[in-house]
Design an enzyme around this catalytic site. Structure first.
Site, PDB file in Angstrom:
ATOM      1  N   ASP A  29      76.532   3.013   6.440  1.00 35.32           N
ATOM      2  CA  ASP A  29      76.428   4.193   6.602  1.00 35.32           C
ATOM      3  C   ASP A  29      76.910   5.365   5.516  1.00 35.32           C
ATOM      4  OD1 ASP A  29      77.559   6.819   8.121  1.00 35.32           O
ATOM      5  OD2 ASP A  29      77.296   5.711   9.881  1.00 35.32           O
ATOM      6  N   ILE A  30      76.168   6.225   5.234  1.00 35.17           N
ATOM      7  CA  ILE A  30      76.210   7.019   3.896  1.00 35.17           C
ATOM      8  C   ILE A  30      77.495   7.899   4.327  1.00 35.17           C
ATOM      9  CG2 ILE A  30      74.280   7.317   2.679  1.00 35.17           C
ATOM     10  CD1 ILE A  30      73.565   9.524   4.575  1.00 35.17           C
ATOM     11  N   GLU A  88      73.553  11.517  16.666  1.00 38.15           N
ATOM     12  CA  GLU A  88      72.797  12.105  15.660  1.00 38.15           C
ATOM     13  C   GLU A  88      71.376  11.361  15.406  1.00 38.15           C
ATOM     14  OE1 GLU A  88      75.392  12.323  12.267  1.00 38.15           O
ATOM     15  OE2 GLU A  88      73.643  12.128  10.997  1.00 38.15           O
ATOM     16  N   HIS A  93      71.798   2.026  17.412  1.00 39.18           N
ATOM     17  CA  HIS A  93      72.527   1.222  16.674  1.00 39.18           C
ATOM     18  C   HIS A  93      73.982   1.191  16.906  1.00 39.18           C
ATOM     19  CE1 HIS A  93      72.703   5.639  15.677  1.00 39.18           C
ATOM     20  NE2 HIS A  93      73.805   5.582  15.325  1.00 39.18           N
ATOM     21  N   HIS A  95      77.860   0.830  15.079  1.00 36.37           N
ATOM     22  CA  HIS A  95      78.668   0.940  13.987  1.00 36.37           C
ATOM     23  C   HIS A  95      79.603  -0.187  14.049  1.00 36.37           C
ATOM     24  CE1 HIS A  95      78.072   5.655  13.206  1.00 36.37           C
ATOM     25  NE2 HIS A  95      77.644   5.379  14.720  1.00 36.37           N
TER      26      HIS A  95
HETATM   27  P1  AMP Z   1      75.430   8.598  15.580  1.00 34.00           P
HETATM   28  O1  AMP Z   1      73.808   8.780  15.823  1.00 34.00           O
HETATM   29  O2  AMP Z   1      76.124   9.521  16.278  1.00 34.00           O
HETATM   30  O3  AMP Z   1      75.882   7.197  15.849  1.00 34.00           O
HETATM   31  O4  AMP Z   1      75.430   8.751  14.060  1.00 34.00           O
HETATM   32  C1  AMP Z   1      74.490   8.324  13.139  1.00 34.00           C
HETATM   33  C2  AMP Z   1      74.999   7.738  11.925  1.00 34.00           C
HETATM   34  O5  AMP Z   1      74.164   7.497  10.815  1.00 34.00           O
HETATM   35  C3  AMP Z   1      76.014   8.760  11.176  1.00 34.00           C
HETATM   36  O6  AMP Z   1      77.407   8.200  10.860  1.00 34.00           O
HETATM   37  C4  AMP Z   1      75.451   9.011   9.733  1.00 34.00           C
HETATM   38  O7  AMP Z   1      76.391   9.161   8.706  1.00 34.00           O
HETATM   39  C5  AMP Z   1      74.625   7.858   9.448  1.00 34.00           C
HETATM   40  N1  AMP Z   1      73.387   8.397   8.806  1.00 34.00           N
HETATM   41  C6  AMP Z   1      72.494   9.044   8.938  1.00 34.00           C
HETATM   42  N2  AMP Z   1      71.460   9.106   8.021  1.00 34.00           N
HETATM   43  C7  AMP Z   1      71.693   8.064   7.287  1.00 34.00           C
HETATM   44  C8  AMP Z   1      71.241   7.513   6.126  1.00 34.00           C
HETATM   45  N3  AMP Z   1      69.955   7.834   5.721  1.00 34.00           N
HETATM   46  N4  AMP Z   1      71.672   6.157   5.633  1.00 34.00           N
HETATM   47  C9  AMP Z   1      72.951   5.717   6.067  1.00 34.00           C
HETATM   48  N5  AMP Z   1      73.327   6.367   7.229  1.00 34.00           N
HETATM   49  C10 AMP Z   1      72.987   7.340   7.940  1.00 34.00           C
END
Ligand code: AMP
Length: 132
Positions: A29-30, A88, A93, A95
């Site tokens: 995760d970035i 988001e 996915h 975590h």
């Molecule tokens: P959520 O959909 O609420 O589980 O959050 C999406 C997660 O994806 C967040 O923690 C972001 O930091 C992560 N994220 C979004 N874009 C990227 C990316 N390009 N590379 C890695 N992580 C990402």
């Protein structure tokens, strides 16, 4: 339109890859809550985690179990926590977050900052443990 995670899986957007098999892709995760915070995604695109087919959820959890073990070996912690949010990015996915305390799972916490080199080293360390 393909999700950002599908673009990552296709190699159109860079990522810090931790592990991969035919069905799943794991990368850092970035905006990590802890060093080693990893996302596991199915290559097959589905928005809502709980809309995945039973066999896909089962296979994803088995893959995730191996990734979690690799994270724990690379970044010793009390336990690796697992969370499903998906508010988001509309691509299911999981975590995985190495926990030193319950507070490490609070998604409202400020996110950690790492350089590209540090992310690369973190991914390589977990990948090496995954391959063992
Ligand atoms: P959520 O959909 O609420 O589980 O959050 C999406 C997660 O994806 C967040 O923690 C972001 O930091 C992560 N994220 C979004 N874009 C990227 C990316 N390009 N590379 C890695 N992580 C990402």
């Amino acid at each position: 339109m393909a999700t950002i995670f599908s673009k990552i899986i296709a190699g159109e957007i860079p990522s810090y890859k931790v592990a991969e098999d035919e069905q799943f892709y794991a990368f850092l995760d970035i905006n990590p809550l802890a060093q080693g915070h990893t996302l596991v995604v199915p290559k097959h695109e589905t928005d809502y985690f709980f809309d995945l087919e039973d066999n896909e959820i089962a296979a994803m959890q088995i893959f995730t179990k191996k990734v979690a073990a690799a994270i724990k070996r690379a970044y010793p912690c009390i336990k690796v926590g697992q969370a499903v949010l998906g508010l988001e990015v509309p691509h299911a996915h999981i975590h995985l977050i190495p926990m030193q305390s319950e507070r490490d799972m609070l998604f409202t916490n400020p996110k950690l900052k790492f350089t590209a080199e540090e992310f690369k080293q973190t991914a390589a360390k977990i990948h090496a443990e995954f391959e063992k």
